[in-house]
Design a protein around this motif. Sequence first.
Motif, PDB file in Angstrom:
ATOM      1  N   VAL A   1       5.981 -38.694 -31.376  1.00  0.00           N
ATOM      2  CA  VAL A   1       5.225 -37.645 -32.077  1.00  0.00           C
ATOM      3  C   VAL A   1       5.328 -36.310 -31.346  1.00  0.00           C
ATOM      4  CG1 VAL A   1       2.935 -36.918 -32.870  1.00  0.00           C
ATOM      5  CG2 VAL A   1       3.658 -39.293 -33.175  1.00  0.00           C
ATOM      6  N   LEU A   2       5.110 -36.296 -30.028  1.00  0.00           N
ATOM      7  CA  LEU A   2       5.165 -35.029 -29.296  1.00  0.00           C
ATOM      8  C   LEU A   2       6.549 -34.387 -29.358  1.00  0.00           C
ATOM      9  CD1 LEU A   2       2.970 -35.729 -26.129  1.00  0.00           C
ATOM     10  CD2 LEU A   2       2.356 -34.453 -28.189  1.00  0.00           C
ATOM     11  N   GLU A   3       7.590 -35.201 -29.410  1.00  0.00           N
ATOM     12  CA  GLU A   3       8.945 -34.659 -29.530  1.00  0.00           C
ATOM     13  C   GLU A   3       9.123 -33.956 -30.871  1.00  0.00           C
ATOM     14  OE1 GLU A   3      12.199 -37.413 -28.319  1.00  0.00           O
ATOM     15  OE2 GLU A   3      10.532 -38.696 -27.689  1.00  0.00           O
ATOM     16  N   ILE A   4       8.570 -34.526 -31.929  1.00  0.00           N
ATOM     17  CA  ILE A   4       8.641 -33.905 -33.250  1.00  0.00           C
ATOM     18  C   ILE A   4       7.836 -32.610 -33.266  1.00  0.00           C
ATOM     19  CG2 ILE A   4       7.975 -34.170 -35.681  1.00  0.00           C
ATOM     20  CD1 ILE A   4       8.551 -37.218 -35.286  1.00  0.00           C
ATOM     21  N   LEU A   5       6.640 -32.638 -32.690  1.00  0.00           N
ATOM     22  CA  LEU A   5       5.775 -31.454 -32.686  1.00  0.00           C
ATOM     23  C   LEU A   5       6.389 -30.306 -31.900  1.00  0.00           C
ATOM     24  CD1 LEU A   5       2.243 -33.078 -32.266  1.00  0.00           C
ATOM     25  CD2 LEU A   5       3.479 -32.518 -34.371  1.00  0.00           C
TER      26      LEU A   5
ATOM     27  N   LYS B   1      -0.790 -35.142 -40.932  1.00  0.00           N
ATOM     28  CA  LYS B   1      -1.153 -34.614 -42.252  1.00  0.00           C
ATOM     29  C   LYS B   1      -1.082 -33.084 -42.307  1.00  0.00           C
ATOM     30  CE  LYS B   1      -4.063 -38.385 -43.774  1.00  0.00           C
ATOM     31  NZ  LYS B   1      -5.363 -38.811 -44.262  1.00  0.00           N
ATOM     32  N   THR B   2      -0.845 -32.447 -41.158  1.00  0.00           N
ATOM     33  CA  THR B   2      -0.783 -30.991 -41.094  1.00  0.00           C
ATOM     34  C   THR B   2       0.385 -30.479 -41.924  1.00  0.00           C
ATOM     35  OG1 THR B   2      -1.722 -31.055 -38.879  1.00  0.00           O
ATOM     36  CG2 THR B   2      -0.610 -29.027 -39.515  1.00  0.00           C
ATOM     37  N   LYS B   3       0.137 -29.425 -42.692  1.00  0.00           N
ATOM     38  CA  LYS B   3       1.166 -28.817 -43.542  1.00  0.00           C
ATOM     39  C   LYS B   3       2.033 -27.883 -42.711  1.00  0.00           C
ATOM     40  CE  LYS B   3      -0.348 -30.279 -47.625  1.00  0.00           C
ATOM     41  NZ  LYS B   3       0.376 -31.201 -48.437  1.00  0.00           N
ATOM     42  N   ILE B   4       3.338 -28.021 -42.892  1.00  0.00           N
ATOM     43  CA  ILE B   4       4.295 -27.146 -42.222  1.00  0.00           C
ATOM     44  C   ILE B   4       5.382 -26.754 -43.218  1.00  0.00           C
ATOM     45  CG2 ILE B   4       3.911 -28.086 -39.918  1.00  0.00           C
ATOM     46  CD1 ILE B   4       6.559 -29.681 -40.301  1.00  0.00           C
ATOM     47  N   GLU B   5       6.193 -25.788 -42.834  1.00  0.00           N
ATOM     48  CA  GLU B   5       7.324 -25.380 -43.658  1.00  0.00           C
ATOM     49  C   GLU B   5       8.592 -26.011 -43.095  1.00  0.00           C
ATOM     50  OE1 GLU B   5       9.794 -21.340 -44.388  1.00  0.00           O
ATOM     51  OE2 GLU B   5       7.602 -21.158 -44.600  1.00  0.00           O
ATOM     52  N   ILE B   6       9.281 -26.760 -43.950  1.00  0.00           N
ATOM     53  CA  ILE B   6      10.515 -27.430 -43.557  1.00  0.00           C
ATOM     54  C   ILE B   6      11.616 -26.937 -44.484  1.00  0.00           C
ATOM     55  CG2 ILE B   6      11.663 -29.644 -43.185  1.00  0.00           C
ATOM     56  CD1 ILE B   6       8.789 -30.914 -43.274  1.00  0.00           C
TER      57      ILE B   6
ATOM     58  N   ILE C   1       3.816 -32.921 -41.807  1.00  0.00           N
ATOM     59  CA  ILE C   1       4.629 -33.314 -40.657  1.00  0.00           C
ATOM     60  C   ILE C   1       5.125 -34.753 -40.822  1.00  0.00           C
ATOM     61  CG2 ILE C   1       4.576 -33.775 -38.164  1.00  0.00           C
ATOM     62  CD1 ILE C   1       2.618 -31.411 -37.919  1.00  0.00           C
ATOM     63  N   SER C   2       4.315 -35.590 -41.454  1.00  0.00           N
ATOM     64  CA  SER C   2       4.692 -37.000 -41.638  1.00  0.00           C
ATOM     65  C   SER C   2       5.948 -37.171 -42.483  1.00  0.00           C
ATOM     66  CB  SER C   2       3.537 -37.779 -42.264  1.00  0.00           C
ATOM     67  OG  SER C   2       3.226 -37.246 -43.538  1.00  0.00           O
ATOM     68  N   SER C   3       6.341 -36.147 -43.229  1.00  0.00           N
ATOM     69  CA  SER C   3       7.542 -36.256 -44.066  1.00  0.00           C
ATOM     70  C   SER C   3       8.825 -36.120 -43.251  1.00  0.00           C
ATOM     71  CB  SER C   3       7.517 -35.198 -45.163  1.00  0.00           C
ATOM     72  OG  SER C   3       7.693 -33.905 -44.607  1.00  0.00           O
ATOM     73  N   LEU C   4       8.716 -35.659 -42.023  1.00  0.00           N
ATOM     74  CA  LEU C   4       9.897 -35.525 -41.175  1.00  0.00           C
ATOM     75  C   LEU C   4      10.396 -36.898 -40.737  1.00  0.00           C
ATOM     76  CD1 LEU C   4       8.669 -32.593 -38.924  1.00  0.00           C
ATOM     77  CD2 LEU C   4      10.611 -32.512 -40.496  1.00  0.00           C
TER      78      LEU C   4
ATOM     79  N   VAL D   1      -3.484 -38.616 -34.165  1.00  0.00           N
ATOM     80  CA  VAL D   1      -2.124 -38.703 -34.700  1.00  0.00           C
ATOM     81  C   VAL D   1      -2.140 -38.593 -36.225  1.00  0.00           C
ATOM     82  CG1 VAL D   1      -0.134 -40.234 -35.012  1.00  0.00           C
ATOM     83  CG2 VAL D   1      -1.152 -39.954 -32.738  1.00  0.00           C
ATOM     84  N   LYS D   2      -3.029 -39.318 -36.885  1.00  0.00           N
ATOM     85  CA  LYS D   2      -3.104 -39.258 -38.351  1.00  0.00           C
ATOM     86  C   LYS D   2      -3.418 -37.841 -38.827  1.00  0.00           C
ATOM     87  CE  LYS D   2      -4.292 -44.028 -39.432  1.00  0.00           C
ATOM     88  NZ  LYS D   2      -5.312 -44.947 -39.928  1.00  0.00           N
TER      89      LYS D   2
END
Length: 147
Positions: A122-126, A100-105, A112-115, A95-96
């Motif tokens: 977590v799986l719902e966000i992913l 920490k994975t970089k994405i475009e928002i 991803i943690s900034s969402l 999970v950690k």
Amino acid sequence: MVDGFLGTLTTEQRMLIHLFDNVLPSNQWEAPVSLTQAGISAAVHVQRKHVPRTLKRLERADEISVTNRHIPGAKQRRKVYFLTPSGKERAERIVKHVLKTKIEINGVNNEISSLPKNGRRVLEILAHIDEKMIYHENPVISSISEP
């Protein structure tokens, strides 16, 4: 086949994340449907018939345990799955790492943690992240089935 960012994670990793987010209640009688094979199947986007093999592998590795509990709405008790201490450690590391994975928002690169969680797991966000690591307001993948 699972699309989007979730497709980069193995079924085993998705199961560990799901069980990390869905803790077995300390109540000795009931458990939520999300901890049954049907609930796990729906959450990790695989057909139910493919779930037991991975669960057995995790159980042999002492990362999950199984017990029988009453499921609200079910006629008889069912097997439910939960993380062991070593499973919790591994799931937390996954999970950690994922968060920490970089994405475009909205055109901006971020982790991803900034969402905002907004009560989502977590799986719902992913499920909102596509294979190009771009976040979408609507999920790019929907549950394969309802438990």
